[in-house]
Design an enzyme around this catalytic site. Structure first.
Site, short mmCIF file in Angstrom:
data_model
loop_
_atom_site.label_atom_id
_atom_site.label_comp_id
_atom_site.label_asym_id
_atom_site.label_seq_id
_atom_site.Cartn_x
_atom_site.Cartn_y
_atom_site.Cartn_z
CE1 TYR A 1 0.87 1.69 4.17
CE2 TYR A 1 1.19 -0.68 4.32
CZ TYR A 1 1.40 0.59 4.82
OH TYR A 1 2.16 0.78 5.93
CG PHE B 1 -0.25 8.71 5.76
CD1 PHE B 1 -0.27 7.44 6.32
CD2 PHE B 1 -1.32 9.12 5.00
CE1 PHE B 1 -1.35 6.60 6.13
CE2 PHE B 1 -2.41 8.29 4.80
CZ PHE B 1 -2.42 7.01 5.36
CG ASP B 2 3.28 3.84 6.45
OD1 ASP B 2 4.51 3.73 6.19
OD2 ASP B 2 2.68 3.03 7.18
CB ILE C 1 -7.68 1.28 9.50
CG1 ILE C 1 -7.21 1.05 8.06
CG2 ILE C 1 -6.69 2.14 10.28
CD1 ILE C 1 -7.08 2.33 7.24
CE1 TYR D 1 -4.76 4.26 12.44
CE2 TYR D 1 -4.63 5.49 10.38
CZ TYR D 1 -4.24 4.42 11.17
OH TYR D 1 -3.33 3.52 10.69
CG PHE E 1 -4.75 3.26 1.97
CD1 PHE E 1 -3.53 3.18 2.62
CD2 PHE E 1 -5.87 3.65 2.69
CE1 PHE E 1 -3.43 3.50 3.97
CE2 PHE E 1 -5.78 3.96 4.04
CZ PHE E 1 -4.56 3.88 4.67
#
Length: 159
Positions: free
Chosen positions: A32, A42-43, A61, A87, A103
């Protein structure tokens, strides 16, 4: 199912095998890249090992579990996760509260655990008595030090 104003949205960009889907207890592997709606990354798991999680264990999540249940291995998609499936109102690292997340997701593979792996996994959350009973039969987690193999020894007596 959650009563949310918004539901996750999945747009398939490349189909998968169309025949294997994650069920509760399966081990799911995904690559992802996570972004905020403004495009800020962010990741990402890309360039490394895929993220793995147990379907239905609620250790990712909720949006990821929802997607894994309808994607098949090899499939890529854009997954939009409203805050209630991500979140929520909590800040998580660089992710601001109440963020919708996007994503680029690839379902790499789905593995159904063996009977022994499932049994041991259940015992980790079981009562001490269940752990004692399994221990009496010499059962150790698959691959644990001293187990000697990926299957637990049954320890039914030396010959």
């Amino acid at each position: 199912r959650r009563a949310m104003a918004e539901e996750p949205h999945l747009v398939v960009t490349s189909p998968g095998d169309g025949s294997h889907f994650a069920h509760s207890g399966d081990l799911v592997y995904v690559h992802y890249t996570g972004m905020l709606t403004n495009g800020t990354v962010f990741d990402s798991s890309r360039g490394g090992a895929p993220l793995s999680f147990t379907q239905g264990a609620h250790n990712v999540i909720p949006c990821f579990e929802e997607a894994a249940s309808v994607m098949s291995p090899g499939e890529t998609a854009t997954l939009t996760c409203p805050p209630g499936y991500a979140y929520g109102s909590a800040q998580n690292g660089p992710i601001p509260p109440d963020s919708t997340l996007v994503f680029d997701l690839q379902l790499v593979r789905v593995e159904t655990p063996s009977f022994w792996t499932s049994l041991w996994g259940a015992s980790e959350n079981a009562t001490p008595m269940m752990q004692h009973v399994l221990g009496a039969f010499g059962m150790a987690p698959p691959g644990a030090a001293g187990s000697g193999s990926s299957l637990p020894a049954l320890g039914l007596g030396a010959t």
